[in-house]
Design an enzyme around this catalytic site. Structure first.
Site, short mmCIF file in Angstrom:
data_model
loop_
_atom_site.label_atom_id
_atom_site.label_comp_id
_atom_site.label_asym_id
_atom_site.label_seq_id
_atom_site.Cartn_x
_atom_site.Cartn_y
_atom_site.Cartn_z
N PHE A 136 0.95 -1.24 -0.36
CA PHE A 136 0.36 0.19 0.16
C PHE A 136 0.79 0.82 0.24
O PHE A 136 1.86 1.25 0.87
CB PHE A 136 -0.89 -0.07 0.89
CG PHE A 136 -1.90 0.67 1.13
CD1 PHE A 136 -3.01 0.44 0.11
CD2 PHE A 136 -2.17 1.96 1.80
CE1 PHE A 136 -4.20 1.68 0.54
CE2 PHE A 136 -3.04 2.85 2.12
CZ PHE A 136 -4.03 2.26 1.40
N ASP A 217 1.68 -5.22 8.27
CA ASP A 217 0.58 -4.00 7.93
C ASP A 217 -0.58 -4.58 8.06
O ASP A 217 -0.88 -5.86 7.02
CB ASP A 217 0.61 -3.54 7.31
CG ASP A 217 -0.63 -2.51 6.63
OD1 ASP A 217 -1.51 -2.76 7.30
OD2 ASP A 217 -0.16 -1.88 5.71
N TYR A 242 -11.44 1.13 10.43
CA TYR A 242 -12.62 1.26 9.66
C TYR A 242 -13.25 0.85 8.33
O TYR A 242 -14.05 0.43 7.62
CB TYR A 242 -12.76 3.00 8.61
CG TYR A 242 -10.93 3.13 8.67
CD1 TYR A 242 -10.53 2.64 6.77
CD2 TYR A 242 -10.44 3.72 8.41
CE1 TYR A 242 -9.51 3.10 5.74
CE2 TYR A 242 -8.95 4.39 8.38
CZ TYR A 242 -8.74 3.33 6.79
OH TYR A 242 -7.59 3.32 5.91
N LYS A 243 -11.96 -0.67 8.13
CA LYS A 243 -12.26 -1.66 6.95
C LYS A 243 -13.20 -2.53 7.79
O LYS A 243 -14.28 -2.72 7.76
CB LYS A 243 -11.58 -2.21 6.52
CG LYS A 243 -10.37 -0.86 5.88
CD LYS A 243 -8.82 -1.01 4.88
CE LYS A 243 -8.48 -0.07 4.63
NZ LYS A 243 -7.01 -0.16 3.47
N ARG A 392 -12.44 -5.02 -6.51
CA ARG A 392 -12.69 -6.28 -5.91
C ARG A 392 -13.71 -5.68 -5.02
O ARG A 392 -14.36 -5.16 -4.42
CB ARG A 392 -11.96 -4.94 -4.73
CG ARG A 392 -10.37 -4.85 -5.16
CD ARG A 392 -9.80 -4.27 -3.54
NE ARG A 392 -10.05 -2.48 -2.63
CZ ARG A 392 -9.62 -2.44 -2.23
NH1 ARG A 392 -8.40 -2.49 -1.65
NH2 ARG A 392 -10.09 -1.50 -1.96
C1 LIG Z 1 -6.20 0.80 3.70
C2 LIG Z 1 -4.73 0.62 4.14
C3 LIG Z 1 -4.41 1.72 4.71
C4 LIG Z 1 -4.43 2.71 5.56
O1 LIG Z 1 -3.75 4.08 5.95
P1 LIG Z 1 -4.67 4.81 6.74
O2 LIG Z 1 -3.29 5.87 7.44
O3 LIG Z 1 -5.57 4.46 7.64
O4 LIG Z 1 -4.93 6.25 5.88
C5 LIG Z 1 -2.65 1.43 5.39
N1 LIG Z 1 -2.13 0.39 4.53
C6 LIG Z 1 -2.99 -0.73 4.56
C7 LIG Z 1 -2.53 -2.08 3.46
C8 LIG Z 1 -4.14 -0.51 3.55
O5 LIG Z 1 -5.03 -1.18 3.62
#
Ligand SMILES: *Cc1c(COP(=O)(O)O)cnc(C)c1O
Length: 432
Positions: A136, A217, A242-243, A392
């Site tokens: 990411f 992560d 939030y996911k 997705r």
């Molecule tokens: C959604 C997501 C993030 C998001 O980071 P934020 O700091 O919450 O914006 C980071 N890493 C991964 C793998 C994600 O899927």
């Protein structure tokens, strides 16, 4: 719990979907969520929907603020001063850790910064951080900036294990990149595009054989996949609220620090990392908390934390093992229907077929993915598009039914048969 991916004999009829729903012990949880009438929500890996229990907790937090003002920090049914630690304890079973190893705080990216600032100790020839080419982007931005802060050039010191096919990263390639120059390995548990689930236990063991610290992560796995971070020996991890955790837009994130590392000085210190009974001594010398709470920085986002109280209760009642079992079955069923009902229409599945390598969503690939995704949305199926050719689809076990999955594929077949996606602009690059 391992089952062969498509070994189960699924069927293609709506009647079959209905029978799967009838046998689904988690189906009552669907009523806990606010879902748009007539629509199918498959984007819970980007933003989980609101549950009634989360709504109640958000309103309770407002009530406590209204009725107690400043006293809300220490009084009432849910004193805000202890909320991050309490949520950490409620999250601990989802990541396989003890309550004191987890805290809910900050943002995913901020927690990564905190953990790298805490655990990255370049020296003695170990100066490199190992990541993957499919990470990411925010993680890569954070890792590069952490290297620069130490005076290290990311071009030389950030190693990214490349993907062979643009979808998956092979564990053996990651292991092969581990050397005595690597200080830290930071990897996704589940890749955000393909949904590949990495073998966390194996990678942790291999990293430790090289004397490398390893962090994960888990933004795309917490709430979808069970973890055993502590038994596996993972040094640290972070994820978002939030996911799959359904904490609401911008919900605070989580972090885990293995017990053996608790006591390590926080790289980014702040007064909310203090031992609770010392914080209001207002000393200029920090006395860190004994648990993962030490890695908090400033005042918690109380109103944003509150919904997690409700949603973590839903997980406690549903059980993450049952959630995982249904999730695998849903994605397996979806893959089956795509293969049987959409063959010859240009679709491919970019996610691993084996259950042990698959997270909570499927990556459906198509050259017209962006426009098909727009047509899906118009037809009431909420999915998201990821560059360059991926739709997705996350059939989340707590609130998506087998009939929803069946409907999705039926809608897709209609879109392709009628070529109705041609009516849409190519929306590439627009965030879903
Ligand atoms: C959604 C997501 C993030 C998001 O980071 P934020 O700091 O919450 O914006 C980071 N890493 C991964 C793998 C994600 O899927």
């Amino acid at each position: 719990m391992q089952r062969e991916p498509l070994g189960e004999s699924f069927g293609t009829t709506e009647e079959h979907a209905r029978r799967l729903d009838e046998g689904d012990a988690l189906s009552p949880f669907r009523d806990e969520f606010y879902l748009e009438e007539g629509s199918v929500y498959l984007d819970g890996n980007s933003l989980g929907p609101l549950s009634r229990r989360s709504e109640v907790e958000a309103l309770n937090a407002l009530r406590d603020w209204r009725e107690r003002g400043i006293r809300g920090w220490t009084e009432g049914p849910q004193p805000w001063f202890y909320l991050s630690e309490k949520l950490g304890a409620l999250t601990a079973p989802l990541v396989g850790a003890s309550p004191e190893e987890v805290v809910v705080t900050g943002q995913t990216t901020v927690n990564l910064h905190q953990l790298v600032a805490t655990f990255f100790e370049p020296g003695n020839g170990r100066t490199k951080i190992l990541a993957t080419g499919l990470d990411f982007p925010s993680d890569i931005h954070a890792l590069k900036s952490q290297l620069r802060l130490r005076g290290l050039d990311p071009a030389e010191h950030l190693m990214r294990v490349p993907s062979r096919d643009g979808r998956l990263v092979e564990e053996r390639d990651i292991v092969a990149a581990m050397t005595e120059e690597v200080a830290l390995v930071v990897l996704p548990t589940v890749l955000y595009r393909s949904g590949q689930l990495l073998d966390v236990e194996h990678l942790t063991r291999e990293a430790h054989r090289w004397g490398i610290l390893v962090g994960f992560d888990a933004a795309h796995s917490v709430g979808a996949v069970p973890h055993s971070f502590a038994p596996w020996g993972v040094d640290f991890a972070f994820w978002c609220g939030y996911k799959y955790l359904n904490g609401g837009p911008g919900a605070p994130a989580g972090l885990y620090v293995a017990r053996e590392h608790l006591g390590r000085r926080p790289g980014l210190a702040g007064w909310f990392g203090s031992a609770k009974d010392r914080q209001f001594d207002m000393e200029h010398e920090l006395t860190p908390a004994e648990g993962a709470g030490a890695y908090q920085i400033g005042t918690p986002h109380v109103l944003s934390l509150a919904p997690l109280l409700g949603s973590l209760e839903v997980f406690r009642d549903a059980g993450i093992e049952r959630v995982r079992e249904k999730s695998l079955r849903l994605t397996g069923y979806l893959a089956y229907l795509v293969e049987h009902e959409l063959s010859g229409m240009g679709f491919g599945i970019g996610s691993p077929r084996e259950d042990r390598r698959r997270g909570g969503h499927l990556a459906l690939e198509h050259g017209e993915a962006a426009r098909i995704c727009a047509a899906l949305k118009e037809a009431g199926v909420v999915a998201d598009f990821r560059e360059p050719n991926i739709i997705r689809l996350a059939p989340v076990a707590l609130y998506v039914s087998y009939t929803d999955v069946w409907k999705t594929v039926t809608v897709l077949r209609k879109i392709m048969a009628q070529k109705s996606y041609e009516n849409y602009e190519n929306t590439r690059g627009v965030v879903a």
